[in-house]
Design an enzyme around this catalytic site. Structure first.
Site, short mmCIF file in Angstrom:
data_model
loop_
_atom_site.label_atom_id
_atom_site.label_comp_id
_atom_site.label_asym_id
_atom_site.label_seq_id
_atom_site.Cartn_x
_atom_site.Cartn_y
_atom_site.Cartn_z
N ARG A 38 0.73 -1.29 0.03
CA ARG A 38 -0.11 0.09 0.07
C ARG A 38 0.86 1.08 0.04
O ARG A 38 0.77 2.15 -0.87
CB ARG A 38 -0.88 0.10 1.31
N HIS A 84 -8.37 -3.24 -7.69
CA HIS A 84 -8.09 -2.34 -6.31
C HIS A 84 -9.32 -2.41 -5.62
O HIS A 84 -9.95 -1.50 -5.71
CB HIS A 84 -7.30 -0.99 -6.68
N TYR A 128 -16.45 14.85 -13.86
CA TYR A 128 -16.01 15.97 -14.73
C TYR A 128 -14.56 15.72 -15.62
O TYR A 128 -14.54 16.40 -16.57
CB TYR A 128 -16.15 17.19 -13.83
#
Length: 862
Positions: A38, A84, A128
């Site tokens: 991680r 993931h 967006y």
């Protein structure tokens, strides 16, 4: 029935274990996961797992640098669904960082839309923005489909994902990394791609290369935001051992607005500094008046680049203000290397050489795996091409056999049996399109066969020669540099520029009134507020012990009864109105509950030969140099004199004179030469300077001239005036002579004393008497009296309480600033001034008696 038995009815399997073992085992697994999978980057490709999964997923989606953008939400969903299985926000945040050119030296994602800013603005929502891979990330992913790196099943065993990317350049050093895991953290700065590749090639040429040789190529960090990096020794330590400290300074220049006015322009700021916060913090310094010479600060950044303008007042020292801003804001920050990376599946703090070794070893594996893959593929193709070339000579017979065959499989078998083709060749023949039988394609096959032979030979050479393998790695590194290489942005300076700021240079010089009370309240007011106020703000029964007009650049030395002093620059005191109560000393500097202020001295210049006299209740005294009291750190009280457990500092005086006059509580006065009292440091305790009888203690110790008078404040509110010249000079550590007549009932005890010069009497200066319940302001003329051996009664102790301080204000034209001790001793016919006397003790009727200067007899307490 036990609890375990009852649980067994409902649970198929019960594991009995202690809480310590369970927590230890689970946390160990958790720690291993977040360390390896991680938070920390792999030394080979410089990526964390989430970053690697994002790039691989985008490559699988065909989102190359020359293909259309796709919505970030679609990418985040693909990554989360296949590789993931964590929050989409963490995936999107990682994507955004990979695309920010102010965080990444070589951005790995090309994002279209608002992807955040150097002002700390967050990126637009993932619905967006759009994204695609950059050229750099394609270099990291290059040849991943040629079995160059190992793949493992994903979380649900439905997909395969790479454990590392092929990485055509040393991404860990180029883009750096930051991360925090359990017990480990990493902080690796970005470096210049050209310099890193040059060092990698040098390592390929010589694996025994020294770190000194590496530093000639890797000059230091190269931050995407530019700036100036200082500290060659820190860079060398970091590149060698993985840890070191450098300083990053903003790039600035000074523009001239007019002949007397300048402007500071900031064009580059330190790495990971928030520009908006930086501008705000500098403006706060201006608003809080911590620096007076800044007129305005503006952020003028635009598409042309970063620009912060700091307008200065006329006459301001631009370089000094710039140094202050470096010291007090994030225009200069420290960067501490902590180069921790996953190396051989373990977190290791490493320097640059182990990172280069890990990368080169990885590239050897990648090139070897790719060469084996391409060799197998080339051999297979060569085998097919040879079969096609052989087919050309018997093409008519093959066509006949195919036409007579029942199906494709039968045709393959017939061809293999008739002409000896292999199954692979036969498959290629039966699937061959008829137009390929033209003369042109036959020549093309021959050309392809020749090319394949050369390619196979090259691959075999690479696989059999270490040098050839290294040459391939070098060639591909050079190609990447030609494609992605950029000039260095950060400048490197060998030494860290240590900035020392004298805060006095930031202060506007002005006259202010300072008041300090016996209860410990301190106030600073403008002279206008002082003149306009009819009364001073005080607590009940409190009184001023210090009141003076000073310069803001002056310093107060506030002495306490515990032998400490507080170093307090005037400009550090917050300005208030004179009628306000003031600030309690404990809010400025913490003091003990039983600690009280006994003396305040204002100092304009410490660089003098002045001395300070310190005296304790038990008769210990010393002189100390004024310059020893100057300090740079003053957040707490500082030791002025070492005291015994039951002793206290009782009096402090300044401005050295030829003699010292010591007054005791029981009325004894001892005059001795100043030269007899040694100079000591602040940690010393002094020497015995006045002999005291049982129950007696020192009330005051003063510097005096022979021509001076002195006054004594008694416990009953009387002030006794006397003459220094009439006191004989004794050696130190004597009792002296009696100057206050003893009374058996309600005696007068000395509580304080003060020097009184001829000039002070001539100017009729003010006199302040501080009592337990207030204070009394008089003039010198009010002290005159006649015919009373106990002086003049000035206040009723029942109303004001007992007095404890008498202070005679300085005369304007007094010689108080002169140091006469350095002058040669004057010759005088007066034997008292030239001969050391011993106390005169006479015996009458077998009783010891003491002879005082008034020829009065008084029983000795001994």
């Amino acid at each position: 029935m036990s609890v375990i038995d009852r649980i067994d009815k409902y649970v198929e399997k019960v594991i009995e274990s202690t809480l310590e073992d369970i927590v230890s085992e689970r946390f160990a697994r958790y720690s291993k996961y977040i360390i390896q999978d991680r938070a920390l980057p792999d030394a080979r490709d410089g990526l964390k797992p989430v970053q690697r999964r994002i790039l691989y997923a985008m490559q699988q989606m065909g989102m190359l640098h020359n293909k259309p953008y796709k919505k970030s939400a679609r990418i985040a969903g693909e990554v989360m669904g296949k590789y993931h299985p964590h929050g989409d926000s963490s995936i999107y945040e990682a994507m955004v960082r990979l695309s920010q050119d102010f965080k990444m030296r070589v951005p790995l994602i090309d994002m279209h839309g608002n992807n955040g800013s150097i002002d700390g603005d967050s990126a637009a929502a993932m619905r967006y923005t759009e994204a695609r891979l950059s050229r750099a990330s394609e270099a990291l992913l290059g040849d991943i489909d040629k079995r160059t790196v190992p793949f493992v099943p994903n979380f649900d065993d439905e997909e395969l994902e790479p454990t590392v990317l092929p990485a055509k350049f040393p991404n860990l050093l180029v883009n750096g990394a930051t991360g925090i895991s359990a017990g480990y953290a990493t902080k690796i700065p970005p470096h210049n791609l050209r310099e890193v590749v040059e060092a990698t090639i040098a390592y390929l040429d010589n694996e025994n290369i020294t770190i000194e040789e590496i530093t000639k190529m890797i000059k230091g960090p190269d931050f995407p935001t530019g700036g100036i990096v200082q500290g060659q020794s820190g860079i060398l330590s970091a590149l060698d051992k993985g840890s070191g400290k450098v300083v990053i300074r903003a790039k600035t220049e000074i523009e001239e607005i007019s002949k007397s006015q300048d402007r500071i322009i900031v064009t580059e700021i330190p790495y990971e500094v928030n520009k908006a916060d930086l501008v705000r913090s500098i403006d706060v310094l201006r608003i809080d008046k911590k620096i007076d010479d800044i007129l305005e600060i503006r952020d003028e950044s635009d598409q042309q680049g970063l620009r912060i303008a700091i307008d200065l007042k006329k006459g301001a020292d631009a370089q000094f203000i710039l140094n202050y801003l470096f010291k007090s804001s994030d225009l200069q920050v420290a960067y501490n290397y902590n180069m921790v990376a996953i190396l051989n599946h373990r977190p290791v703090l490493v320097g640059v050489l182990p990172i280069l070794k890990a990368y080169v070893d990885h590239q050897k594996d990648v090139i070897t795996n790719r060469s084996n893959y391409e060799l197998a593929k080339a051999n297979k193709r060569q085998h097919i091409v040879l079969g096609l070339i052989k087919m050309v000579s018997v093409v008519e017979d093959i066509i006949k056999i195919i036409r007579k065959s029942q199906n494709k499989q039968n045709a393959k078998e017939n061809i293999m049996e008739a002409f000896g083709f292999t199954e692979v060749q036969a498959e290629a023949i039966v699937t061959l399109q008829l137009y390929r039988l033209s003369n042109t394609d036959i020549l093309a096959l021959q050309q392809e066969s020749d090319n394949l032979l050369a390619f196979i030979k090259e691959l075999e050479h690479i696989l059999s020669s270490e040098q050839a393998l290294r040459r391939v790695i070098k060639r591909e590194l050079v190609e990447i540099v030609n494609l992605l290489g950029e000039d260095r942005r950060s400048e490197i300076e060998a030494e860290i520029d240590v900035i020392k700021i004298d805060q006095k240079e930031l202060i506007s010089e002005e006259r202010v009134m300072i008041g300090i009370t016996k209860e410990g309240y301190i106030k600073r007011a403008s002279t206008r507020s002082h003149q306009a106020s009819l009364t001073i703000g005080l607590k009940a029964q409190d009184a001023l012990i210090f009141e003076k007009e000073l310069n803001t650049l002056d310093t107060l030395l506030i002495f306490t009864n515990l032998g400490n002093y507080i170093y307090l620059p005037v400009f550090k005191i917050d300005e208030q109105k004179w009628k306000d109560l003031g600030i309690y000393i404990n809010n400025i500097t913490p003091i003990e509950k039983n600690e009280k202020i006994i003396k305040v001295i204002a100092v304009s210049n410490f660089k003098t030969d002045e001395t300070i006299l310190l005296a304790t209740l038990h008769g210990m005294m010393k002189q100390a140099k004024l310059q020893d009291f100057e300090v740079t750190r003053y957040s707490k009280p500082i030791k002025a004199m070492k005291l015994s457990d039951d002793d206290q500092l009782i009096h402090v005086d300044m401005h050295e004179k030829p003699n010292i006059l010591s007054l005791s509580k029981k009325g004894y006065a001892l005059r001795f030469r100043t030269d007899d009292l040694p100079l000591y440091g602040l940690q010393a305790g002094g020497v015995k300077s006045m002999s005291l009888s049982e129950g007696d203690q020192v009330a005051a110790a003063l510097y005096v001239n022979t021509s001076d008078d002195f006054v004594i404040l008694t416990s009953r509110g009387h002030v006794i005036k006397d003459v220094v010249e009439e006191l004989p000079i004794y050696n130190r550590n004597r009792r002296g002579i009696l100057v206050i007549d003893h009374q058996k009932t309600n005696p007068h005890y000395a509580v304080s004393g003060a020097r009184l010069s001829k000039q002070q009497q001539k100017e009729n200066v003010d006199v302040r008497i501080v009592t337990e319940n207030g204070s009394l302001m008089l003039t010198v003329s009010d002290l005159k009296y006649s015919g009373n051996k106990f002086g003049k009664k000035l206040f009723d102790e029942e109303a004001l309480g007992k007095g404890f301080i008498i202070e005679v204000f300085d005369a304007k034209d007094d010689d108080i600033e002169l140091k006469v001790t350095k002058l040669p001793p004057k010759k005088t016919p007066n034997p008292i001034e030239t001969i050391d006397l011993k106390e005169e003790i006479v015996t009458v009727d077998d009783k010891k008696i003491h002879l005082n200067r008034l020829d009065l007899f008084d029983e000795d307490d001994e």
